[in-house]
Design an enzyme around this catalytic site. Sequence first.
Site, short mmCIF file in Angstrom:
data_model
loop_
_atom_site.label_atom_id
_atom_site.label_comp_id
_atom_site.label_asym_id
_atom_site.label_seq_id
_atom_site.Cartn_x
_atom_site.Cartn_y
_atom_site.Cartn_z
N GLY A 53 5.50 -23.37 -78.28
CA GLY A 53 6.13 -21.92 -78.23
C GLY A 53 6.93 -21.76 -79.31
N GLY A 54 8.29 -21.40 -79.36
CA GLY A 54 9.06 -20.83 -80.40
C GLY A 54 9.25 -21.91 -81.57
N GLY B 187 -9.79 -7.00 -111.83
CA GLY B 187 -8.48 -7.02 -111.43
C GLY B 187 -8.22 -8.78 -111.01
N ALA B 188 -9.17 -9.28 -110.92
CA ALA B 188 -8.90 -10.85 -110.69
C ALA B 188 -8.42 -11.51 -112.06
CB ALA B 188 -10.24 -11.46 -110.09
C1 HXC Z 1 12.22 -29.38 -70.57
C2 HXC Z 1 10.54 -31.07 -70.69
C3 HXC Z 1 9.75 -29.67 -71.61
C4 HXC Z 1 10.45 -28.65 -71.87
C5 HXC Z 1 8.69 -31.74 -71.54
N1 HXC Z 1 9.77 -31.90 -71.07
N2 HXC Z 1 8.72 -30.39 -71.93
N3 HXC Z 1 11.39 -30.76 -70.15
N4 HXC Z 1 11.62 -28.52 -71.24
N5 HXC Z 1 9.95 -27.63 -72.71
C6 HXC Z 1 9.69 -32.97 -70.12
C7 HXC Z 1 9.02 -33.28 -69.03
O1 HXC Z 1 9.56 -32.59 -67.68
C8 HXC Z 1 9.04 -34.94 -68.91
O2 HXC Z 1 9.92 -35.24 -68.25
C9 HXC Z 1 9.23 -35.36 -70.11
O3 HXC Z 1 9.75 -34.35 -70.81
C10 HXC Z 1 7.97 -35.81 -70.76
O4 HXC Z 1 6.96 -34.74 -70.75
P1 HXC Z 1 5.27 -35.03 -70.20
O5 HXC Z 1 4.82 -33.95 -69.73
O6 HXC Z 1 5.62 -35.95 -69.20
O7 HXC Z 1 4.67 -35.69 -71.59
P2 HXC Z 1 3.29 -35.54 -72.11
O8 HXC Z 1 2.37 -35.63 -70.97
O9 HXC Z 1 3.31 -36.51 -73.11
O10 HXC Z 1 3.49 -33.90 -72.66
C11 HXC Z 1 4.35 -33.46 -73.46
C12 HXC Z 1 3.81 -31.96 -73.62
C13 HXC Z 1 4.46 -31.32 -72.27
C14 HXC Z 1 2.60 -31.63 -74.02
C15 HXC Z 1 5.35 -31.36 -74.66
O11 HXC Z 1 5.48 -31.79 -71.74
C16 HXC Z 1 4.33 -29.82 -72.13
O12 HXC Z 1 3.34 -29.15 -72.15
N6 HXC Z 1 5.59 -29.44 -72.05
C17 HXC Z 1 5.76 -27.93 -72.14
C18 HXC Z 1 5.49 -27.17 -73.50
C19 HXC Z 1 5.81 -25.65 -73.44
O13 HXC Z 1 5.28 -24.94 -72.75
N7 HXC Z 1 6.66 -25.57 -74.33
C20 HXC Z 1 7.22 -24.02 -74.47
C21 HXC Z 1 8.47 -23.76 -73.99
S1 HXC Z 1 8.85 -22.05 -74.23
P3 HXC Z 1 10.13 -36.38 -67.00
O14 HXC Z 1 11.61 -36.17 -66.45
O15 HXC Z 1 9.24 -36.16 -65.97
O16 HXC Z 1 10.18 -37.75 -68.02
C22 HXC Z 1 9.42 -22.07 -76.09
C23 HXC Z 1 10.05 -20.92 -76.39
C24 HXC Z 1 11.08 -21.00 -77.52
O17 HXC Z 1 9.68 -23.09 -76.47
C25 HXC Z 1 11.28 -19.61 -78.07
C26 HXC Z 1 12.01 -19.68 -79.13
C27 HXC Z 1 12.00 -18.51 -79.88
#
Ligand code: HXC
Length: 478
Positions: free
Chosen positions: A144-145, A373-374
């Site tokens: 994401g961001g 130019g290069a």
């Molecule tokens: C809250 C999160 C989280 C998130 C992971 N966790 N990402 N909690 N917000 N963004 C938590 C999970 O719920 C889980 O909690 C623990 O972290 C571990 O995650 P797992 O999925 O079990 O681990 P893993 O299999 O290693 O996978 C890691 C991961 C996956 C690939 C990062 O968690 C994932 O895809 N997360 C979301 C990624 C995503 O889409 N992010 C974008 C967010 S939007 P528990 O309690 O079960 O241990 C964004 C926009 C920002 O970032 C813009 C800024 C300008």
Amino acid sequence: MSEVIDPRDRLARITALVDLDSFSEYGSQARHRVTVFGMDRKRPVGDGVVTGTARIHGRPVEVFAQDPTALGGSLGEVHAAKIAAGLDRAAKVRCPVIGLLDSGGARIQEGVAALDGYGEIFYRNVALSGRVPQISVVLGPCAGGAVYSPALTDVVIMQRDRAHMFVTGPRVVRAVTFEDVSLADLGGADLHATTSGVAHLVADDAAHALDLTRRVLDHLPSSCHELPPGEPARAAGDMPHVPGDHREPYDVRTVIGGIVDSGSFLELHKQFAPNVVVGFARIEGRSVGVVANQPLVLAGCLDIEASEKAARFVRLCDAFGVPLVTLVDVPGFLPGTGQEASGIIRKGAKLLYAFAEATVPRVTVILRKAFGGAYIVMNSKSLGADAVYSWPGAEIAVMGAEGAVDVIYRRELAGEPTLRDELLTRYRAEAMDPSVPAERLSVDEVIDPGQTRSRVAATLRALERSMRPGYRHDNLPQ
Ligand code: HXC
């Protein structure tokens, strides 16, 4: 075999990076106060990030490391506030910032507070740009961001197999475009090192990533207000024989090896736009940035990606007072509708701009050819190079002999085609020989290849007194 660093040990990555016992943590007891979505039962101490000050090779640094074992390293308000406070400390003491990233992105439960947290970090990344070196080391997911903070920093290092960077993950991609794509194909280290150009360096494992971080830092000052650190001088390697036939390729890295201190070349963006080579090195122990056309790929032509890659590197060096050594062997800009339509005019201008604005010592060596130019873009005298040298036999002109003769002798050749060889020889002698630009001071001296190292070193030594630490400009991402 490098040391295995356990990501479940929240301090291990930092202690493996910095000088022994030099780390002082800040905010270790910080925790979020969110109660919605059952978050009151998940309040990891430190809020998923370790932040603090340390030293690397005796010099101060600010460092943060996201902890993937605490809420997935996700970024909430307190997590962001800790990183922002670290960036503020770095601004105050004028020291580099190193971020060790491993995060699921914005903490979903914290909503806009998490998004604003990213904004606070981006704002500071930009404010620090060109003032203190910022290095991002991606050791896990960066989604994401979250990707935009590394993109605003000076150097991005990704750990092969473990690091993934993407704006939208595979599931969202599938929902929107119906594409089925793996994590590696969407945002793996190899993709970002070869195709997107996001990653400057790829590491085999975490220990290698930290080692590369220290090597990059060794070439940069703590801030733009200091000079880059020196090291004891080492001899260069042997200057290779470069083929006289201008169509025969050779690896320009062998020429770099004949100029810089042995073992000092650290190539950045090695697989991205490989028609130009950029990297840090040392000459007589002083840090330099090398920019060189690579005849092995596209005959060394400049295209859009090469121009942007080199421009960003030139601006990085200039921002931090690293002198530039440019090696030229370029037939021109890559011709074609693809390049024109994709903006080679607009994007090629970035390299022109970067060299023209650079105030660090700048030395150019024309190895074999410099056309059109290069020729101008590659740190020519007219763009402000301090010294331009040419090897004998180099061809320097508006265009190559074949094309030029066809244009300027079109009528003569239509009447008498057998004149062509004679006209080519005449054009080469009268318009392309380095003695021609040397007569009008576009080339300072024609030097033997064997003298290159000593001549470049002497020039940089003489120019050392011209180096003025201070803020010059930012390192705008491009
Ligand atoms: C809250 C999160 C989280 C998130 C992971 N966790 N990402 N909690 N917000 N963004 C938590 C999970 O719920 C889980 O909690 C623990 O972290 C571990 O995650 P797992 O999925 O079990 O681990 P893993 O299999 O290693 O996978 C890691 C991961 C996956 C690939 C990062 O968690 C994932 O895809 N997360 C979301 C990624 C995503 O889409 N992010 C974008 C967010 S939007 P528990 O309690 O079960 O241990 C964004 C926009 C920002 O970032 C813009 C800024 C300008």
